[in-house]
Write a protein that holds these residues in place. Structure first.
Motif, PDB file in Angstrom:
ATOM      1  N   SER A   1      40.302   8.171 -40.299  1.00  0.00           N
ATOM      2  CA  SER A   1      39.484   8.985 -39.972  1.00  0.00           C
ATOM      3  C   SER A   1      40.250  10.182 -39.379  1.00  0.00           C
ATOM      4  O   SER A   1      40.333  11.412 -39.587  1.00  0.00           O
ATOM      5  CB  SER A   1      38.500   8.707 -38.921  1.00  0.00           C
ATOM      6  OG  SER A   1      37.522   7.742 -39.586  1.00  0.00           O
ATOM      7  N   ILE A   2      41.279   9.923 -38.425  1.00  0.00           N
ATOM      8  CA  ILE A   2      42.244  10.851 -38.003  1.00  0.00           C
ATOM      9  C   ILE A   2      43.150  11.621 -38.690  1.00  0.00           C
ATOM     10  O   ILE A   2      43.140  12.758 -38.915  1.00  0.00           O
ATOM     11  CB  ILE A   2      43.077  10.163 -36.798  1.00  0.00           C
ATOM     12  CG1 ILE A   2      42.180   9.416 -35.707  1.00  0.00           C
ATOM     13  CG2 ILE A   2      44.111  11.050 -36.268  1.00  0.00           C
ATOM     14  CD1 ILE A   2      41.390  10.312 -34.956  1.00  0.00           C
ATOM     15  N   SER A   3      43.461  10.602 -39.830  1.00  0.00           N
ATOM     16  CA  SER A   3      44.572  11.268 -41.047  1.00  0.00           C
ATOM     17  C   SER A   3      43.717  12.276 -41.777  1.00  0.00           C
ATOM     18  O   SER A   3      44.240  13.207 -41.991  1.00  0.00           O
ATOM     19  CB  SER A   3      44.681  10.083 -41.872  1.00  0.00           C
ATOM     20  OG  SER A   3      45.494  10.630 -43.051  1.00  0.00           O
ATOM     21  N   LYS A   4      42.367  11.956 -42.100  1.00  0.00           N
ATOM     22  CA  LYS A   4      41.497  13.043 -42.681  1.00  0.00           C
ATOM     23  C   LYS A   4      41.265  14.398 -41.866  1.00  0.00           C
ATOM     24  O   LYS A   4      41.443  15.324 -42.334  1.00  0.00           O
ATOM     25  CB  LYS A   4      40.418  12.485 -43.098  1.00  0.00           C
ATOM     26  CG  LYS A   4      40.472  11.372 -44.066  1.00  0.00           C
ATOM     27  CD  LYS A   4      38.983  10.757 -44.367  1.00  0.00           C
ATOM     28  CE  LYS A   4      39.225   9.533 -45.227  1.00  0.00           C
ATOM     29  NZ  LYS A   4      37.745   9.156 -45.568  1.00  0.00           N
ATOM     30  N   ILE A   5      41.010  14.057 -40.723  1.00  0.00           N
ATOM     31  CA  ILE A   5      40.754  15.153 -39.796  1.00  0.00           C
ATOM     32  C   ILE A   5      41.905  16.159 -39.528  1.00  0.00           C
ATOM     33  O   ILE A   5      41.844  17.282 -39.642  1.00  0.00           O
ATOM     34  CB  ILE A   5      40.411  14.545 -38.060  1.00  0.00           C
ATOM     35  CG1 ILE A   5      38.840  14.111 -38.413  1.00  0.00           C
ATOM     36  CG2 ILE A   5      40.125  15.871 -37.340  1.00  0.00           C
ATOM     37  CD1 ILE A   5      38.524  13.201 -37.155  1.00  0.00           C
ATOM     38  N   LEU A   6      43.119  15.384 -39.399  1.00  0.00           N
ATOM     39  CA  LEU A   6      44.574  16.136 -39.379  1.00  0.00           C
ATOM     40  C   LEU A   6      44.674  16.964 -40.410  1.00  0.00           C
ATOM     41  O   LEU A   6      45.478  18.032 -40.521  1.00  0.00           O
ATOM     42  CB  LEU A   6      45.553  15.331 -38.753  1.00  0.00           C
ATOM     43  CG  LEU A   6      45.250  14.919 -37.365  1.00  0.00           C
ATOM     44  CD1 LEU A   6      46.768  13.980 -37.008  1.00  0.00           C
ATOM     45  CD2 LEU A   6      45.035  15.904 -36.383  1.00  0.00           C
ATOM     46  N   GLY A   7      44.455  16.377 -41.718  1.00  0.00           N
ATOM     47  CA  GLY A   7      44.671  16.988 -42.880  1.00  0.00           C
ATOM     48  C   GLY A   7      43.801  18.025 -43.135  1.00  0.00           C
ATOM     49  O   GLY A   7      44.361  19.299 -43.307  1.00  0.00           O
TER      50      GLY A   7
ATOM     51  N   GLN B   1      28.294   9.561 -35.550  1.00  0.00           N
ATOM     52  CA  GLN B   1      29.430   9.392 -36.534  1.00  0.00           C
ATOM     53  C   GLN B   1      30.147  10.642 -36.583  1.00  0.00           C
ATOM     54  O   GLN B   1      29.388  12.007 -37.104  1.00  0.00           O
ATOM     55  CB  GLN B   1      29.022   8.699 -37.663  1.00  0.00           C
ATOM     56  CG  GLN B   1      28.465   7.429 -37.480  1.00  0.00           C
ATOM     57  CD  GLN B   1      29.303   6.573 -36.678  1.00  0.00           C
ATOM     58  OE1 GLN B   1      30.523   6.473 -36.995  1.00  0.00           O
ATOM     59  NE2 GLN B   1      29.038   5.645 -35.752  1.00  0.00           N
ATOM     60  N   VAL B   2      31.453  10.911 -37.083  1.00  0.00           N
ATOM     61  CA  VAL B   2      31.936  11.853 -37.160  1.00  0.00           C
ATOM     62  C   VAL B   2      32.021  12.564 -38.525  1.00  0.00           C
ATOM     63  O   VAL B   2      31.972  13.761 -38.685  1.00  0.00           O
ATOM     64  CB  VAL B   2      33.567  11.586 -36.838  1.00  0.00           C
ATOM     65  CG1 VAL B   2      34.185  10.644 -37.887  1.00  0.00           C
ATOM     66  CG2 VAL B   2      34.407  13.008 -36.867  1.00  0.00           C
ATOM     67  N   PHE B   3      31.558  11.760 -39.516  1.00  0.00           N
ATOM     68  CA  PHE B   3      31.437  12.093 -40.775  1.00  0.00           C
ATOM     69  C   PHE B   3      29.960  12.213 -41.339  1.00  0.00           C
ATOM     70  O   PHE B   3      29.866  12.507 -42.589  1.00  0.00           O
ATOM     71  CB  PHE B   3      32.337  11.641 -42.001  1.00  0.00           C
ATOM     72  CG  PHE B   3      34.010  11.574 -41.589  1.00  0.00           C
ATOM     73  CD1 PHE B   3      34.313  12.866 -41.877  1.00  0.00           C
ATOM     74  CD2 PHE B   3      34.693  10.728 -41.253  1.00  0.00           C
ATOM     75  CE1 PHE B   3      35.822  13.365 -41.581  1.00  0.00           C
ATOM     76  CE2 PHE B   3      36.241  10.800 -41.166  1.00  0.00           C
ATOM     77  CZ  PHE B   3      36.759  11.938 -41.120  1.00  0.00           C
TER      78      PHE B   3
END
Length: 724
Positions: free
Chosen positions: A188-194, A572-574
């Motif tokens: 999830s963090i990888s997607k958010i930072l992207g 949930q974040v997404f």
């Protein structure tokens, strides 16, 4: 029996209805009245005993003349030489009148006895008028006293106590919540930072297009800086070669290209190799792949910037051949193992344009929308990271900075601390791992003297090279609070920068408020739904509790920035519905402070710490701090600590503190004293007089009840006799 003259007020006959017809003669009636009332010249020789005997057999005392159930039937009782009447043998109305007369004669209240002893109606009317005037005046004064009492006024006493003040709890957090090197493994963090990287790049491009061709000018109109600032090597971390999509302008004759690190190159012609810095995420310069060559360099610095020739004066023994990669002109070289793989930037940042592993709904849930303000984008990215890391507290703790990595040195009262025992971990959603000094409520800590040498002194290492790209500042978050209170570092904290010694001078105030009815403070232990379990009630915690309850009620999930209630899962974040609902109602109920939706009072007992802040550059060039975790030379350690460490001092400015205590301005005791004063002034009434009135009321009630019971019994007997 020797009977004295009867009291005319207390001696009255009633004719027996069975023999009433015997006395029709008016002379007999006048004689009877004379016998009842005139005893002033009474002589035993003047008495006609035969007439008296006939009268006594014809008249009785009240309704109980034939009460055979009475053990003793005696009409006259002699006491102290006077004739007293047995009140139980009087009729119901006569008994009430007799009791009222007796009360008038015996009461301790002023004025009322004058009514019973009044010789005529005029005298009695004057005293009735005087009593009414005094009663009205007393009622006016009593109403004023009651109104004054109902105001529930308070007095705030301020005392300055010269005593040993308890040392507060100190909470320390890193401004960077999670380690960049660890958290990127989280999907999830990888997607958010992207997505964050892509949105920031678009915002930067739009800002550049909005500027005047991306060129800044001085006052004379001379160009002083190009659109893209080329930072020096001393401002960066370490460089490495990285593949990136690029766009090259062949017309201007420059061999430099513009990187597009978040895009995947469509062909080899669109691919460049850039000098990439992981710390700043900056890729520059960029050249086409064919313009870079693998070679060896004679000198490389700590940033992995190399040169083919060593500096003049370098000894041959110090020259080392390092593998490197250089652009065609040989002016820019980077240390690189030829056999090592080159980093692909579109994989490092994620494919932010197409995002094969993130759906459109998930991107919309992140809430970036069409943001072009970089500050707002960073704020939203921080919020998304909090949401993404809300699932597991254990995972948050592992991905944040450990205790000994953050806290290097500590002293209190001039003595070294035990970092393992003196600091307790508290996982905060905003700042990650925070550590509380003086957390044990059973241990009393106090400063021996005022001043920084006798407070808390702690050296902290934040490791700025492992910061997330969403962390805007480098430093420490410090919160000063009572042991029983939750720290709330995001609300009440102070930020301290690295490279400085930050001094926080404290002063303590103790507040003691009155509960209802004088005030509306909340006493300890009276809140049941408080979300910060194990901590004392506070106004901020109350508002957060109320906000969380409203969000759970309207969205079906909890805000992950605050503790949940009843095991409700965080939003949930997404999840687009969760995020939109939370965003909508956050703005709607954002003004809950002081509104009807949430009513949060102050705690009855509260400790407040006021601080003054000062700072100085740290460490000095003369300071040798190589005894810390740094194993380099003293100068190198000083430079490293300037960039990554901070020194904090928390101390009392003076060993005294203020105590603000509320007390009742007009209590029940003062109100009763004023009542007694007015009663004594206008009526001469005391507490004993009030008891007399109470006894009178009870006697009259008792007489009324017994009278009605007796009448009911007689009625039943008569009904029973008529039936037979």
């Amino acid at each position: 029996m020797n009977r004295g003259p009867p009291n005319p007020r207390m001696f009255k006959f009633q004719p027996n209805p069975k023999v009433k017809n015997r006395f029709q003669d008016e002379a007999d009636l006048r004689s009877l009245r004379s016998f009842k009332t005139d005893f002033s010249n009474y002589l035993a020789s003047d008495t006609n005993f035969l007439n008296v005997a006939e009268i006594m057999t014809s008249y009785a005392y009240g309704e109980s003349n034939n009460a055979n159930e009475k053990e003793i039937q005696c009409d006259l009782l002699t006491e102290n030489g006077g004739i007293e009447i047995d009140p139980t043998r009087l009729s119901y109305r006569e008994r009430i009148r007799w009791h009222l007369q007796q009360f008038c004669y015996k009461t301790s209240s002023h004025g009322i006895p004058m009514l019973g002893q009044a010789p005529n109606s005029l005298y009695r009317a004057v005293w009735v008028f005087l009593l009414l005037i005094c009663a009205i005046q007393f009622i006016n004064q009593a109403v004023a006293v009651i109104q004054k009492y109902q105001k529930m006024d308070k007095i705030t006493d301020i005392q300055l106590k010269f005593d040993t003040a308890p040392f507060p709890a100190i909470t320390l957090c890193n401004l960077n919540p999670y380690k960049d090197s660890v958290i990127r493994s989280h999907d999830s963090i990888s997607k958010i930072l992207g997505v964050f990287k892509s949105v920031m790049k678009k915002a930067g491009d739009s800002s550049a297009e909005a500027s005047d061709d991306g060129v800044e000018y001085d006052m004379d109109g001379i160009t002083i800086q190009a659109k893209r600032r080329k930072r020096g090597a001393g401002e960066k971390g370490t460089f490495e070669p990285a593949n990136s999509a690029c766009e090259c302008d062949e017309e201007d004759g420059s061999n430099e290209c513009e990187e597009k690190s978040t895009e995947k190159p469509s062909s080899d012609n669109d691919m460049c190799i850039c000098a990439f810095d992981r710390q700043t995420n900056d890729a520059w310069p960029c050249h086409r792949r064919e313009q870079w060559t693998n070679t060896t360099c004679q000198a490389c610095d700590e940033h992995y910037l190399c040169s083919k020739k060593a500096k003049k004066g370098t000894k041959r023994s110090e020259i080392k051949k390092e593998p490197c990669i250089c652009e065609s002109k040989g002016l820019f070289c980077i240390k690189h193992e030829h056999a090592a793989l080159v980093l692909n930037l579109w994989e490092y940042f994620g494919d932010t344009e197409e995002f094969s592993d993130i759906s459109t709904e998930e991107r919309e849930a992140l809430g970036f929308g069409n943001m072009t303000d970089e500050v707002a984008i960073v704020t939203k990215a921080k919020e998304n990271i909090i949401f993404a890391m809300s699932a597991s507290e254990e995972q948050r703790i592992l991905m944040s900075q450990a205790k000994h990595n953050l806290i290097h040195k500590c002293s209190f009262n001039g003595k070294p601390c035990d970092i393992d025992k003196d600091f307790e971990l508290v996982a905060d959603p905003t700042f990650g791992n925070c550590f509380v000094f003086n957390h044990d409520r059973e241990i009393f800590k106090s400063s021996v003297r005022a001043g920084p040498q006798y407070g808390l002194r702690v050296m902290l290492f934040v490791n700025a090279s492992d910061y997330l790209p969403t962390s805007e500042a480098v430093g420490i978050r410090l919160t000063i609070h009572d042991k029983d209170d939750f720290p709330f570092p995001d609300t009440f904290g102070y930020s301290a920068p690295t490279g400085y010694i930050s001094s926080f001078g404290m002063r303590m105030k103790k507040m003691s408020r009155l509960p209802a009815p004088y005030g509306d403070c909340v006493e300890d232990g009276t809140t049941s739904n408080y979300i910060y379990k194990g901590y004392a009630y506070s106004t901020e915690g109350c508002y957060r509790t109320c906000f969380q309850e409203l969000i759970i009620d309207r969205c079906g999930c909890s805000d992950p920035r605050f503790p949940s209630i009843g095991g409700v899962q965080p939003c949930q974040v997404f999840n687009k519905n969760h995020r939109e609902c939370l965003e909508k109602h956050t703005h709607q109920i954002g003004e809950i402070h002081g509104s009807f939706k949430c009513r949060c009072q102050q705690p009855c007992n509260q400790t407040i710490y006021t601080t003054s802040y000062s700072e100085a550059i740290w460490p000095s060039q003369a300071l040798n701090i190589s005894l810390g975790h740094c194993e380099k030379e003293a100068e190198e350690c000083n430079e490293e600590y300037k960039e990554n460490a901070a020194m904090l001092e928390v101390f009392y400015e003076a060993l005294n503190f203020e105590v603000l205590a509320e007390s009742e301005a007009y209590g029940i005791v003062k109100m009763m004293a004023d009542f007694g004063g007015h009663l004594g002034l206008w009526s001469g009434v005391s507490v004993m007089t009030c008891c007399e009135f109470v006894c009178l009321v009870l006697e009259l009630l008792y007489m009324a009840v017994t009278h009605h019971i007796t009448q009911e019994r007689i009625r039943r007997r008569e009904n029973a006799a008529n039936e037979f």
